[in-house]
Design a protein around this motif. Structure first.
Motif, PDB file in Angstrom:
ATOM      1  N   ARG A   1       0.882  -1.197  -0.023  1.00 38.85           N
ATOM      2  CA  ARG A   1      -0.121  -0.255   0.170  1.00 38.85           C
ATOM      3  C   ARG A   1       1.311   1.537   0.248  1.00 38.85           C
ATOM      4  NH1 ARG A   1       0.695  -2.388   4.874  1.00 38.85           N
ATOM      5  NH2 ARG A   1       1.687  -0.908   6.235  1.00 38.85           N
ATOM      6  N   LEU A   2       2.294   0.729   0.132  1.00 40.53           N
ATOM      7  CA  LEU A   2       3.370   2.151   0.143  1.00 40.53           C
ATOM      8  C   LEU A   2       3.696   2.409  -0.835  1.00 40.53           C
ATOM      9  CD1 LEU A   2       5.156   1.496   3.869  1.00 40.53           C
ATOM     10  CD2 LEU A   2       3.479   3.158   3.083  1.00 40.53           C
ATOM     11  N   GLY A   3       3.845   1.844  -2.190  1.00 35.67           N
ATOM     12  CA  GLY A   3       3.824   2.286  -3.404  1.00 35.67           C
ATOM     13  C   GLY A   3       4.514   0.617  -3.755  1.00 35.67           C
ATOM     14  N   THR A   4       4.900   0.917  -4.943  1.00 32.97           N
ATOM     15  CA  THR A   4       4.980  -0.889  -5.651  1.00 32.97           C
ATOM     16  C   THR A   4       6.178  -1.441  -4.637  1.00 32.97           C
ATOM     17  OG1 THR A   4       7.136   0.568  -6.427  1.00 32.97           O
ATOM     18  CG2 THR A   4       4.996   0.432  -8.222  1.00 32.97           C
ATOM     19  N   LEU A   5       6.102  -2.689  -5.428  1.00 36.37           N
ATOM     20  CA  LEU A   5       7.215  -3.570  -4.759  1.00 36.37           C
ATOM     21  C   LEU A   5       8.733  -2.925  -5.067  1.00 36.37           C
ATOM     22  CD1 LEU A   5       6.140  -6.973  -5.826  1.00 36.37           C
ATOM     23  CD2 LEU A   5       5.709  -5.992  -3.265  1.00 36.37           C
ATOM     24  N   THR A   6       8.821  -2.367  -6.166  1.00 33.83           N
ATOM     25  CA  THR A   6      10.137  -1.515  -6.161  1.00 33.83           C
ATOM     26  C   THR A   6      10.930  -0.596  -4.972  1.00 33.83           C
ATOM     27  OG1 THR A   6      10.385  -2.559  -8.384  1.00 33.83           O
ATOM     28  CG2 THR A   6      12.103  -1.153  -7.789  1.00 33.83           C
ATOM     29  N   ALA A   7       9.947  -0.578  -5.389  1.00 40.34           N
ATOM     30  CA  ALA A   7       9.807   1.399  -4.546  1.00 40.34           C
ATOM     31  C   ALA A   7      10.261   0.748  -2.995  1.00 40.34           C
ATOM     32  CB  ALA A   7       8.557   2.222  -4.369  1.00 40.34           C
ATOM     33  N   VAL A   8       9.299   0.109  -2.317  1.00 37.60           N
ATOM     34  CA  VAL A   8       8.808  -0.325  -0.699  1.00 37.60           C
ATOM     35  C   VAL A   8      10.143  -0.584  -1.098  1.00 37.60           C
ATOM     36  CG1 VAL A   8       7.910  -2.125   0.886  1.00 37.60           C
ATOM     37  CG2 VAL A   8       7.252  -0.237  -0.593  1.00 37.60           C
ATOM     38  N   THR A   9      10.704  -1.849  -1.626  1.00 38.34           N
ATOM     39  CA  THR A   9      12.177  -2.798  -1.423  1.00 38.34           C
ATOM     40  C   THR A   9      13.703  -1.412  -1.064  1.00 38.34           C
ATOM     41  OG1 THR A   9      10.992  -4.517  -2.555  1.00 38.34           O
ATOM     42  CG2 THR A   9      14.065  -4.468  -2.575  1.00 38.34           C
ATOM     43  N   ASP A  10      13.310  -0.538  -2.172  1.00 41.52           N
ATOM     44  CA  ASP A  10      14.473   0.214  -2.089  1.00 41.52           C
ATOM     45  C   ASP A  10      13.942   1.225  -1.087  1.00 41.52           C
ATOM     46  OD1 ASP A  10      16.360   1.770  -3.583  1.00 41.52           O
ATOM     47  OD2 ASP A  10      14.978   4.091  -3.276  1.00 41.52           O
ATOM     48  N   THR A  11      13.830   1.464  -0.374  1.00 45.88           N
ATOM     49  CA  THR A  11      12.728   2.232   1.245  1.00 45.88           C
ATOM     50  C   THR A  11      14.031   1.576   2.089  1.00 45.88           C
ATOM     51  OG1 THR A  11      11.494   3.571   0.800  1.00 45.88           O
ATOM     52  CG2 THR A  11      11.586   2.899   2.284  1.00 45.88           C
ATOM     53  N   ILE A  12      13.058   0.171   1.790  1.00 42.25           N
ATOM     54  CA  ILE A  12      14.585  -0.980   2.777  1.00 42.25           C
ATOM     55  C   ILE A  12      15.139  -0.654   2.787  1.00 42.25           C
ATOM     56  CG2 ILE A  12      13.804  -3.189   3.889  1.00 42.25           C
ATOM     57  CD1 ILE A  12      11.047  -3.574   2.868  1.00 42.25           C
ATOM     58  N   LEU A  13      15.834  -1.225   2.152  1.00 45.10           N
ATOM     59  CA  LEU A  13      17.224  -1.148   1.309  1.00 45.10           C
ATOM     60  C   LEU A  13      18.096   0.266   2.011  1.00 45.10           C
ATOM     61  CD1 LEU A  13      17.850  -3.661  -2.075  1.00 45.10           C
ATOM     62  CD2 LEU A  13      17.336  -4.655   0.762  1.00 45.10           C
ATOM     63  N   ARG A  14      17.273   1.500   1.126  1.00 40.98           N
ATOM     64  CA  ARG A  14      18.018   2.527   1.479  1.00 40.98           C
ATOM     65  C   ARG A  14      19.164   2.261   2.961  1.00 40.98           C
ATOM     66  NH1 ARG A  14      19.338   6.046  -2.488  1.00 40.98           N
ATOM     67  NH2 ARG A  14      18.280   5.820  -4.577  1.00 40.98           N
ATOM     68  N   ALA A  15      17.565   2.174   3.982  1.00 43.30           N
ATOM     69  CA  ALA A  15      17.209   2.226   5.402  1.00 43.30           C
ATOM     70  C   ALA A  15      18.229   1.825   6.575  1.00 43.30           C
ATOM     71  CB  ALA A  15      16.649   2.321   5.317  1.00 43.30           C
ATOM     72  N   PHE A  16      18.574   0.072   5.226  1.00 47.04           N
ATOM     73  CA  PHE A  16      20.145  -0.484   6.322  1.00 47.04           C
ATOM     74  C   PHE A  16      20.857  -0.596   5.570  1.00 47.04           C
ATOM     75  CE2 PHE A  16      16.992  -4.726   5.033  1.00 47.04           C
ATOM     76  CZ  PHE A  16      16.508  -4.640   6.231  1.00 47.04           C
ATOM     77  N   ALA A  17      21.546   0.257   4.898  1.00 47.44           N
ATOM     78  CA  ALA A  17      22.854   0.892   4.159  1.00 47.44           C
ATOM     79  C   ALA A  17      23.150   2.185   5.039  1.00 47.44           C
ATOM     80  CB  ALA A  17      22.461   1.718   2.562  1.00 47.44           C
TER      81      ALA A  17
ATOM     82  N   LEU B   1       7.906 -11.221  -7.429  1.00 49.36           N
ATOM     83  CA  LEU B   1       8.965 -10.527  -6.495  1.00 49.36           C
ATOM     84  C   LEU B   1      10.647 -11.058  -7.065  1.00 49.36           C
ATOM     85  CD1 LEU B   1       6.712 -12.183  -3.245  1.00 49.36           C
ATOM     86  CD2 LEU B   1       7.852  -9.602  -3.728  1.00 49.36           C
ATOM     87  N   ALA B   2      10.679 -12.082  -7.460  1.00 52.70           N
ATOM     88  CA  ALA B   2      12.150 -12.828  -8.488  1.00 52.70           C
ATOM     89  C   ALA B   2      12.910 -11.107  -8.719  1.00 52.70           C
ATOM     90  CB  ALA B   2      12.137 -13.876  -8.413  1.00 52.70           C
ATOM     91  N   SER B   3      11.301 -11.231  -9.962  1.00 48.92           N
ATOM     92  CA  SER B   3      12.311 -10.281 -11.058  1.00 48.92           C
ATOM     93  C   SER B   3      12.860  -8.907  -9.998  1.00 48.92           C
ATOM     94  CB  SER B   3      10.910  -9.682 -11.486  1.00 48.92           C
ATOM     95  OG  SER B   3      10.596 -10.808 -12.128  1.00 48.92           O
ATOM     96  N   VAL B   4      12.108  -8.177  -8.441  1.00 44.54           N
ATOM     97  CA  VAL B   4      12.507  -7.271  -7.805  1.00 44.54           C
ATOM     98  C   VAL B   4      13.839  -7.407  -7.197  1.00 44.54           C
ATOM     99  CG1 VAL B   4      12.228  -6.275  -5.814  1.00 44.54           C
ATOM    100  CG2 VAL B   4       9.846  -6.703  -7.729  1.00 44.54           C
ATOM    101  N   ALA B   5      13.901  -8.972  -7.069  1.00 47.49           N
ATOM    102  CA  ALA B   5      15.330  -9.401  -6.446  1.00 47.49           C
ATOM    103  C   ALA B   5      16.109  -9.183  -7.729  1.00 47.49           C
ATOM    104  CB  ALA B   5      15.001 -10.927  -5.458  1.00 47.49           C
TER     105      ALA B   5
ATOM    106  N   GLY C   1      23.152  -6.866  -5.672  1.00 48.03           N
ATOM    107  CA  GLY C   1      24.685  -6.824  -5.938  1.00 48.03           C
ATOM    108  C   GLY C   1      24.269  -5.277  -5.207  1.00 48.03           C
ATOM    109  N   THR C   2      23.003  -5.567  -4.839  1.00 44.90           N
ATOM    110  CA  THR C   2      22.672  -3.525  -4.262  1.00 44.90           C
ATOM    111  C   THR C   2      22.014  -3.608  -2.748  1.00 44.90           C
ATOM    112  OG1 THR C   2      21.125  -3.342  -6.011  1.00 44.90           O
ATOM    113  CG2 THR C   2      23.410  -1.857  -5.833  1.00 44.90           C
ATOM    114  N   GLY C   3      21.978  -5.121  -2.124  1.00 49.77           N
ATOM    115  CA  GLY C   3      21.226  -4.690  -1.336  1.00 49.77           C
ATOM    116  C   GLY C   3      20.663  -5.738  -0.915  1.00 49.77           C
ATOM    117  N   VAL C   4      19.858  -6.591  -2.105  1.00 52.51           N
ATOM    118  CA  VAL C   4      19.520  -8.030  -2.315  1.00 52.51           C
ATOM    119  C   VAL C   4      20.558  -9.438  -2.037  1.00 52.51           C
ATOM    120  CG1 VAL C   4      17.765  -9.910  -3.039  1.00 52.51           C
ATOM    121  CG2 VAL C   4      17.039  -7.202  -2.162  1.00 52.51           C
ATOM    122  N   THR C   5      20.625 -10.414  -1.470  1.00 54.98           N
ATOM    123  CA  THR C   5      21.497 -11.135  -0.986  1.00 54.98           C
ATOM    124  C   THR C   5      20.847 -12.648  -1.367  1.00 54.98           C
ATOM    125  OG1 THR C   5      21.383 -10.856   1.589  1.00 54.98           O
ATOM    126  CG2 THR C   5      23.299  -9.569   0.199  1.00 54.98           C
TER     127      THR C   5
END
Length: 327
Positions: free
Chosen positions: A95-111, A139-143, A148-152
């Motif tokens: 509900r906060l945005g696309t899967l890509t946008a949400v994943t980016d938010t999580i990874l940026r916070a982690f970094a 989800l696999a496409s997002v991963a 190499g930029t946060g998803v391992t």
């Protein structure tokens, strides 16, 4: 005794949404004017799942989510974690945005928090096994896009085992093509057949739980020969009724058989015991010496997402920890 908090650790089996610090969740709940209760015990696993969904429901903005993610990394750094690889499910925050946008938010916070704390953070983007094939491939496409930029890693998670993992072979293939390993829940509620399903159907190179492999000597030998790591969660297993008690947990037997084993907290927000507490159980309940405890920690360096520099730093620090004089 040597401090178990000071033992360098990899935390490889921690679900993001069940691992946030209690104080951070309570603060968010207060802002939402919503009570947050953590029961002392769940009557059954379904009550746990009902409670689990209440925390993502508190998150109204991506900044809420980022704040919780940063708090998690700081919590883990205080526990002596050198490498953190939470299981993330961006679909819980769609509900906060696309899967890509949400994943980016999580990874940026982690970094950001990784820079602040000095620990390395990856992420296992996780498919819940009640999802259909189309969502899994998405989800696999997002991963793959964030490889190499946060998803391992790409993961699967679910309480029902075997889980019909053949539905996710296309997703697994897409992730592998991007260089990501597969980490699959198996060997918790399901027996050896569920572990074979993860290995043979999805090609998993690491197992979340996996402890019921102990029921089949041939499978145990396979895990040892192939060095397939089992990321076990003792307190969670007992709390959810899949192991009778901590004393009878199979983790020490797995390690003794040559299977790499790491100790993890799973969902410490709900079960109340972090990763250092899992090592305390290994020391006090299983009566393991510090060299064996160090082997649990050393198994964490098998995580493929961990950088070479962190592997070296962690291995050196574990050796140094063993050379310390016990207090």
């Amino acid at each position: 005794m040597r401090s178990l908090r000071d033992l360098p650790k990899a935390h490889l089996h921690a679900h993001l949404d069940g691992s946030y610090p209690v104080a951070a969740v309570q603060e968010l709940a207060q802002r939402r004017r919503t009570p947050f209760d953590r029961p002392a015990q769940f009557p059954d696993v379904w009550a746990f799942f009902d409670a689990y969904g209440t925390v993502p429901a508190l998150v109204e903005t991506r900044e809420d989510l980022a704040g919780l993610c940063r708090a998690l990394v700081h919590q883990e750094a205080e526990e002596g974690v050198v490498y953190l690889e939470p299981a993330i499910e961006p679909q819980l925050y769609a509900r906060l945005g696309t899967l890509t946008a949400v994943t980016d938010t999580i990874l940026r916070a982690f970094a950001e928090a990784a820079t602040e704390t000095g620990i390395e953070v990856g992420a296992t983007l996780t498919i819940n096994t009640d999802a259909d094939e189309e969502i899994a491939v998405e989800l696999a496409s997002v991963a793959a896009a964030f490889a190499g930029t946060g998803v391992t890693a790409l993961g699967t998670a679910g309480f029902v085992e075997p889980a019909g993992l053949h539905r996710y072979t296309a997703a697994a293939d897409k992730a592998r093509a991007a260089g990501l390993p597969i980490v699959s829940h198996a060997g918790q509620t399901g027996g050896p057949d569920s572990v074979r399903e993860a290995l043979d159907v999805l090609g998993a190179s690491r197992l979340s739980h996996g402890f019921r492999s102990i029921e089949n000597p041939e499978l145990m030998a396979r895990l040892a020969a192939d060095q397939v790591c089992c990321d076990v969660c003792p307190v969670s297993n007992v709390a959810l009724g899949v192991v009778a008690d901590l004393a009878s947990h199979p983790a020490p037997a797995l390690l003794k058989a040559g299977v790499p084993v790491t100790l993890n907290a799973d969902d410490q927000l709900w079960f109340g015991v972090g990763i250092t507490g899992q090592y305390e159980i290994a020391r006090r309940t299983w009566a393991l010496d510090d060299h064996t405890l160090a082997e649990f920690a050393r198994s964490g360096t098998s995580a493929r997402g961990m950088s070479t520099s962190t592997k070296t730093r962690m291995t050196t620090a574990i050796d140094a920890w063993l050379q310390e004089e016990p207090r």
